[in-house]
Design a protein around this motif. Structure first.
Motif, PDB file in Angstrom:
ATOM      1  N   PHE A  49      16.720  11.616 -47.956  1.00 10.83           N
ATOM      2  CA  PHE A  49      16.659  10.579 -46.924  1.00 10.83           C
ATOM      3  C   PHE A  49      17.845  10.702 -45.953  1.00 10.83           C
ATOM      4  CE2 PHE A  49      14.425   7.802 -50.308  1.00 10.83           C
ATOM      5  CZ  PHE A  49      13.216   8.416 -50.043  1.00 10.83           C
ATOM      6  N   ARG A  50      19.008  10.997 -46.479  1.00 11.45           N
ATOM      7  CA  ARG A  50      20.183  11.160 -45.612  1.00 11.45           C
ATOM      8  C   ARG A  50      20.019  12.374 -44.697  1.00 11.45           C
ATOM      9  NH1 ARG A  50      24.352  10.224 -50.636  1.00 11.45           N
ATOM     10  NH2 ARG A  50      24.332   7.932 -50.653  1.00 11.45           N
ATOM     11  N   GLN A  51      19.539  13.471 -45.266  1.00 14.72           N
ATOM     12  CA  GLN A  51      19.308  14.663 -44.452  1.00 14.72           C
ATOM     13  C   GLN A  51      18.285  14.393 -43.358  1.00 14.72           C
ATOM     14  OE1 GLN A  51      18.824  18.586 -46.330  1.00 14.72           O
ATOM     15  NE2 GLN A  51      19.190  17.570 -48.291  1.00 14.72           N
ATOM     16  N   GLY A  56      17.076  13.412 -37.295  1.00 16.53           N
ATOM     17  CA  GLY A  56      16.400  12.656 -36.254  1.00 16.53           C
ATOM     18  C   GLY A  56      15.140  11.965 -36.699  1.00 16.53           C
ATOM     19  N   VAL A  57      14.776  12.078 -37.985  1.00 15.74           N
ATOM     20  CA  VAL A  57      13.618  11.357 -38.511  1.00 15.74           C
ATOM     21  C   VAL A  57      13.847   9.858 -38.332  1.00 15.74           C
ATOM     22  CG1 VAL A  57      12.359  10.767 -40.629  1.00 15.74           C
ATOM     23  CG2 VAL A  57      12.930  13.149 -40.145  1.00 15.74           C
ATOM     24  N   LEU A  58      12.800   9.154 -37.887  1.00 20.75           N
ATOM     25  CA  LEU A  58      12.907   7.716 -37.628  1.00 20.75           C
ATOM     26  C   LEU A  58      12.349   6.867 -38.759  1.00 20.75           C
ATOM     27  CD1 LEU A  58      11.858   7.634 -33.860  1.00 20.75           C
ATOM     28  CD2 LEU A  58      14.165   7.722 -34.821  1.00 20.75           C
ATOM     29  N   ALA A  83      20.046   4.779 -45.130  1.00 14.09           N
ATOM     30  CA  ALA A  83      20.157   5.992 -44.316  1.00 14.09           C
ATOM     31  C   ALA A  83      19.751   5.734 -42.864  1.00 14.09           C
ATOM     32  CB  ALA A  83      19.289   7.101 -44.910  1.00 14.09           C
ATOM     33  N   GLY A  84      19.201   4.553 -42.599  1.00 16.05           N
ATOM     34  CA  GLY A  84      18.803   4.207 -41.237  1.00 16.05           C
ATOM     35  C   GLY A  84      17.345   4.477 -40.945  1.00 16.05           C
ATOM     36  N   VAL A 277      17.063  24.139 -50.589  1.00 11.31           N
ATOM     37  CA  VAL A 277      17.288  24.513 -49.193  1.00 11.31           C
ATOM     38  C   VAL A 277      17.417  23.249 -48.347  1.00 11.31           C
ATOM     39  CG1 VAL A 277      16.400  25.843 -47.234  1.00 11.31           C
ATOM     40  CG2 VAL A 277      15.875  26.583 -49.577  1.00 11.31           C
ATOM     41  N   PRO A 278      18.400  23.172 -47.446  1.00  7.80           N
ATOM     42  CA  PRO A 278      18.527  21.993 -46.571  1.00  7.80           C
ATOM     43  C   PRO A 278      17.270  21.778 -45.730  1.00  7.80           C
ATOM     44  CG  PRO A 278      20.529  23.319 -46.486  1.00  7.80           C
ATOM     45  CD  PRO A 278      19.509  24.128 -47.241  1.00  7.80           C
ATOM     46  N   LEU A 279      16.925  20.519 -45.513  1.00  7.83           N
ATOM     47  CA  LEU A 279      15.711  20.194 -44.753  1.00  7.83           C
ATOM     48  C   LEU A 279      15.728  20.814 -43.356  1.00  7.83           C
ATOM     49  CD1 LEU A 279      14.735  16.450 -45.350  1.00  7.83           C
ATOM     50  CD2 LEU A 279      13.725  18.514 -46.328  1.00  7.83           C
ATOM     51  N   ALA A 280      16.850  20.773 -42.685  1.00 15.41           N
ATOM     52  CA  ALA A 280      16.920  21.308 -41.321  1.00 15.41           C
ATOM     53  C   ALA A 280      16.612  22.798 -41.305  1.00 15.41           C
ATOM     54  CB  ALA A 280      18.297  21.042 -40.720  1.00 15.41           C
TER      55      ALA A 280
END
Length: 368
Positions: A49-51, A56-58, A83-84, A277-280
């Motif tokens: 969720f933080r990643q 830029g996920v809303l 996480a916003g 693996v990082p989401l980005a």
């Protein structure tokens, strides 16, 4: 013409679990389900969720299976909110008690999407394979209204309940829903096994389109209506996920990151895992996400079509399921050389066909 730059994703579908008390024959989850012991633990979801927010996920859709099967659901909602992310719980309602809903509300739950298998207990419980399910859903809907949490009704429609569409829209209004998804069954995963039993008739589909058109005018400002008509009766395909790798990403219960819900049926495609693996890196550089992005991958029929930026080639999983080639023109398209296969299937569907329920065999307790 150069492909446009890759934009960040807007939405994350977090499939927390494949466990579910219902046995819906239209289930779009894979035929082979992730066992409870293979699910991501709480701390990895929190990091995901933080990643996602940093990318830029809303908003995040917390789904399953039935997400209430996770004992840590309240913690996960709180982590996503911290996480916003805007949090949407997609649930059957089974497993949601008044106390648990209060805890979810306090944790920052923004929205609930409640599934509905029918407008009467007789049909709803038969489709869901769960006695008392309809009454439980009505109780949960009342609890959601009492707490003032925005509600969307998710009505999955097929041959056995599409004629009840007017009553379904009325029920949504009675329950205080702000939005309804009239989602005709999409034949992927387990649902594909039951296509003959669930495919509505052309007359039903035509009638449903008229009902939706009238209701959108009559209920404007009261109820937003999203209508997902059956693919097989369409002249042109829908853009898969708004365009493969363009809008959102899905994470399966075991951590595999997918461009679309059914992408695992495509052979030879390797999906990276959020554990490793990082989401980005997956979103921007993953081979699976880049496989059908944009228009360069398209066959000539699609690439030369004036609709290529509208439907973006249609559904890759549908092409795989019906033609055996994920790079083929979506066969529901009237310009596809394989459209005859779809018409033949519609002609062969048997109104008397029966369905098989989706049952989830229990195993060890989840790692949470």
């Amino acid at each position: 013409m150069a492909e446009p730059a890759i934009r960040p994703p807007l939405a994350l579908l977090a499939e927390l679990t494949h466990r579910c008390p219902l046995a819906c024959p239209y289930c779009s989850n894979p035929v082979e389900l992730t066992r409870a012991s293979g699910e991501l633990p709480t701390e990895i979801w929190v990091d995901i969720f933080r990643q996602a927010a940093a990318m830029g996920v809303l908003h995040v859709h917390l789904s399953g299976g039935e997400p209430a099967s996770r004992r840590d659901l309240v913690d996960l909602v709180g982590a996503a909110r911290d996480a916003g992310l805007y949090t949407n719980l997609i649930t059957s309602g089974i497993g949601i008690t008044a106390d648990r809903l209060a805890a979810l509300d306090a944790a920052g739950l923004d929205h609930v999407q409640l599934s509905m298998q029918g407008v009467r207990a007789e049909i709803a419980d038969r489709v869901g394979g769960y006695a008392g399910g309809f009454d439980k859903k009505m109780q949960v809907a009342d609890m959601i209204a009492d707490r003032g949490i925005p509600l969307t009704l998710n009505a999955v429609m097929h041959r056995h309940n599409l004629d009840d569409l007017p009553e379904t829209l009325e029920l949504a209004c009675q329950l205080g829903a702000r939005r309804i998804e009239v989602a005709c069954v999409q034949f992927a995963g387990w649902a594909l096994k039951n296509r003959a039993a669930l495919q509505p008739t052309r007359a039903q589909v035509d009638a449903a389109k008229r009902v939706v058109a009238e209701a959108r005018t009559r209920l404007r400002g009261v109820l937003a209506i999203d209508f997902v008509p059956p693919d097989y009766y369409a002249d042109y395909p829908k853009a898969c996920m708004g365009g493969w790798g363009s809008t959102g990403l899905n994470i399966a219960p075991d951590g595999k990151v997918l461009p679309c819900h059914a992408a695992e049926i495509i052979p030879g495609m390797v999906f990276q895992n959020a554990r490793e693996v990082p989401l980005a890196d997956i979103w921007y550089g993953g081979d699976a996400f880049n496989a059908f992005r944009g228009t360069d991958w398209m066959p000539e029929t699609c690439r030369s079509c004036d609709r290529r930026e509208i439907d973006l080639g249609g559904c890759r999983c549908q092409a795989m399921a019906l033609v055996g080639d994920a790079r083929a023109v979506d066969p529901v398209c009237r310009k596809s050389p394989d459209r005859g296969r779809v018409d033949a299937l519609l002609a062969e569907e048997s109104v008397g066909a029966d369905w098989s329920y989706r049952r989830f065999a229990k195993d060890t307790a989840p790692a949470e």
